[in-house]
Design an enzyme around this catalytic site. Sequence first.
Site, PDB file in Angstrom:
ATOM      1  N   GLU A  70       0.880  -1.173   0.000  1.00 33.51           N
ATOM      2  CA  GLU A  70       0.000   0.000   0.000  1.00 33.51           C
ATOM      3  C   GLU A  70       0.908   1.211   0.000  1.00 33.51           C
ATOM      4  O   GLU A  70       1.564   1.503   0.997  1.00 33.51           O
ATOM      5  CB  GLU A  70      -0.889   0.012   1.256  1.00 33.51           C
ATOM      6  CG  GLU A  70      -1.832  -1.164   1.372  1.00 33.51           C
ATOM      7  CD  GLU A  70      -2.983  -1.094   0.390  1.00 33.51           C
ATOM      8  OE1 GLU A  70      -3.093  -0.118  -0.380  1.00 33.51           O
ATOM      9  OE2 GLU A  70      -3.777  -2.049   0.380  1.00 33.51           O
ATOM     10  N   CYS A 114      -2.231   8.839   2.879  1.00 31.85           N
ATOM     11  CA  CYS A 114      -2.011   8.275   1.545  1.00 31.85           C
ATOM     12  C   CYS A 114      -3.111   8.688   0.578  1.00 31.85           C
ATOM     13  O   CYS A 114      -2.848   9.168  -0.510  1.00 31.85           O
ATOM     14  CB  CYS A 114      -1.911   6.754   1.639  1.00 31.85           C
ATOM     15  SG  CYS A 114      -3.291   6.011   2.521  1.00 31.85           S
TER      16      CYS A 114
HETATM   17  P1  NAD Z   1       8.679   5.149   3.923  1.00 31.61           P
HETATM   18  O1  NAD Z   1       8.576   4.372   2.680  1.00 31.61           O
HETATM   19  O2  NAD Z   1       9.797   6.107   4.073  1.00 31.61           O
HETATM   20  O3  NAD Z   1       8.778   4.193   5.192  1.00 31.61           O
HETATM   21  C1  NAD Z   1       7.828   3.182   5.406  1.00 31.61           C
HETATM   22  C2  NAD Z   1       8.456   2.064   6.211  1.00 31.61           C
HETATM   23  O4  NAD Z   1       9.430   1.397   5.408  1.00 31.61           O
HETATM   24  C3  NAD Z   1       9.178   2.510   7.479  1.00 31.61           C
HETATM   25  O5  NAD Z   1       8.876   1.595   8.511  1.00 31.61           O
HETATM   26  C4  NAD Z   1      10.640   2.415   7.075  1.00 31.61           C
HETATM   27  O6  NAD Z   1      11.499   2.212   8.172  1.00 31.61           O
HETATM   28  C5  NAD Z   1      10.618   1.210   6.165  1.00 31.61           C
HETATM   29  N1  NAD Z   1      11.750   1.087   5.240  1.00 31.61           N
HETATM   30  C6  NAD Z   1      12.720   1.992   4.959  1.00 31.61           C
HETATM   31  N2  NAD Z   1      13.572   1.490   4.029  1.00 31.61           N
HETATM   32  C7  NAD Z   1      13.140   0.242   3.741  1.00 31.61           C
HETATM   33  C8  NAD Z   1      13.589  -0.783   2.839  1.00 31.61           C
HETATM   34  N3  NAD Z   1      14.653  -0.605   2.051  1.00 31.61           N
HETATM   35  N4  NAD Z   1      12.884  -1.918   2.783  1.00 31.61           N
HETATM   36  C9  NAD Z   1      11.787  -2.113   3.545  1.00 31.61           C
HETATM   37  N5  NAD Z   1      11.318  -1.178   4.412  1.00 31.61           N
HETATM   38  C10 NAD Z   1      11.989  -0.017   4.509  1.00 31.61           C
HETATM   39  O7  NAD Z   1       7.258   5.866   4.071  1.00 31.61           O
HETATM   40  P2  NAD Z   1       6.799   6.922   5.179  1.00 31.61           P
HETATM   41  O8  NAD Z   1       7.492   8.222   4.893  1.00 31.61           O
HETATM   42  O9  NAD Z   1       6.903   6.325   6.541  1.00 31.61           O
HETATM   43  O10 NAD Z   1       5.243   7.068   4.865  1.00 31.61           O
HETATM   44  C11 NAD Z   1       4.744   7.983   3.945  1.00 31.61           C
HETATM   45  C12 NAD Z   1       4.342   7.289   2.670  1.00 31.61           C
HETATM   46  O11 NAD Z   1       3.470   6.202   2.954  1.00 31.61           O
HETATM   47  C13 NAD Z   1       3.561   8.187   1.725  1.00 31.61           C
HETATM   48  O12 NAD Z   1       4.045   8.041   0.404  1.00 31.61           O
HETATM   49  C14 NAD Z   1       2.141   7.675   1.796  1.00 31.61           C
HETATM   50  O13 NAD Z   1       1.362   7.940   0.668  1.00 31.61           O
HETATM   51  C15 NAD Z   1       2.348   6.227   2.074  1.00 31.61           C
HETATM   52  N6  NAD Z   1       1.194   5.639   2.750  1.00 31.61           N
HETATM   53  C16 NAD Z   1       0.375   4.804   2.047  1.00 31.61           C
HETATM   54  C17 NAD Z   1      -0.756   4.275   2.627  1.00 31.61           C
HETATM   55  C18 NAD Z   1      -1.665   3.359   1.865  1.00 31.61           C
HETATM   56  O14 NAD Z   1      -2.460   2.667   2.462  1.00 31.61           O
HETATM   57  N7  NAD Z   1      -1.579   3.324   0.556  1.00 31.61           N
HETATM   58  C19 NAD Z   1      -1.043   4.567   3.955  1.00 31.61           C
HETATM   59  C20 NAD Z   1      -0.190   5.407   4.656  1.00 31.61           C
HETATM   60  C21 NAD Z   1       0.935   5.921   4.033  1.00 31.61           C
END
Ligand code: NAD
Length: 466
Positions: free
Chosen positions: A244, A278
């Site tokens: 997501e 999101c």
């Molecule tokens: P992010 O991608 O920076 O981080 C998300 C998670 O991934 C964190 O726990 C982070 O530590 C982890 N992560 C970092 N590097 C990784 C890797 N290489 N492999 C696996 N995991 C890793 O996102 P964010 O800044 O925390 O959240 C904001 C984003 O999330 C926005 O783009 C938003 O649209 C999206 N979002 C989507 C939904 C949905 O349901 N579609 C819901 C909420 C947020």
Amino acid sequence: MYTMTINGKAVSTDDTFEVSNPATGELVGRAPNATEEHLNEAVAAADAAYKKLSKLPDEELQKLCEAMAKKVDDNAEELAELLTREQGKPLNGLGSRWELGAAGIWAGHTSTLSLPMKTIQKNNEGTVELHRKPLGVIGSITPWNFPILIAIWHIIPAIRTGNTVVIKPSPYTPLTTLKLVSLLNEVLPEGAVNCITGDDKNVNLGAKMTAHKDIRKIVFTGSTDTGKKVMVNSADTMKRLTLEMGGNDAGIVLPDVNAKEIAEGLFWGGFVNNGQTCAAIKRLYVHEDVYEDVCEELVNFTKTMVVGNGLDEDSILGPMQNQMQFDKVCRLVADAKTKGRVLLGGEPGEGLFYPPTIIADMEDTDPLVYEEQFGPALPIIKYNNIDDVIEKANDSQWGLGGSVWSRDIEKAREIAMQMETGSVWVNKHLALQPDAPFGGVKCSGQGTEFAQEGLEEYTDIQVISY
Ligand code: NAD
């Protein structure tokens, strides 16, 4: 002290990292900085627990989920306060109390779902059965915008279907997840749900999880860039994935609306969780006949919203969550100001506070329109031709949500069907519900969450024929 939970036990580390309150900069607490060994221990505990949990009768799994839902409800106020302190969102408005309320509702509803065996054929030639089998250890990776609700969206369907979990929250908001998992463990068998945290500096636990040989599925909510890395890293072990990711939802306002009537819905669509959502409206297309009216009514409504420390009962919007996101919004708004007309806000406030900002007369070629701002800055674009605007709305790498605003529901529905997004709402936005599947198309993700369809993603199909 905040501790991880591994195999039902509280685990602390010598190395910890600070979590500060975005409203004040004050320390909220310190989170454990896990090593790869902690991850391996958590996976091994979940794997051992899986061997027992996957054999429990369906009613027992249902009871575990109901007990988790009750834990969330019983501890809602304490968790909401911690959520406000580490995430910044206010207690009130669509803030922490709302998030805890939604988490309880989702947990409760998901508990009631089930995936009984289906008989595909039963006749003289034989019987064919379709079984839904649990996968094993689920790796859950969550973002910082809705840490409790998204954790519940990942954990409950996993346990409901007989899997076990290792969850890793964002380094920006680890404390609520640590607390939540510790509470859930009061009603779970040891090892069923484990939580590890890290600051992503020396060890990227998320990346390690996606490559881990004993994790069978990753459920990831976060940015599109990270989601793509998850997909690449998971290929070797052929993990099941639910991704997501980001979005750039368009709201399309038709010429027949009453601007005053829709202003509140448009406001929440764009500014829920300070726009750090999101599926928030991230670009608003308004027909030229109602353009000035809609701009005016939206600004008038938005002006009545109180921005402040989330712990103040009067606050409706809080600070932004972190500096990285704050800087992004500053950059996009500074650029947008040279192109459009600032109707409200437009200048950063103190610390991480950014006032709700509305900028009219924007174009699709402006970064505030085509990038994901993920903050309280809404661009408005004027249009006069509905076919053109549908094309513009669809001209995006993302396809998470969208909305159409009109008094003519049938017309709105026809437009909705032409939008390339996983969800489209009419006269509302982000109206998620636990019995309707939610997921993105294109680069917004893969797979779906919630409802029966979401539950199925935590299983593999086995066909037995005799
Ligand atoms: P992010 O991608 O920076 O981080 C998300 C998670 O991934 C964190 O726990 C982070 O530590 C982890 N992560 C970092 N590097 C990784 C890797 N290489 N492999 C696996 N995991 C890793 O996102 P964010 O800044 O925390 O959240 C904001 C984003 O999330 C926005 O783009 C938003 O649209 C999206 N979002 C989507 C939904 C949905 O349901 N579609 C819901 C909420 C947020």
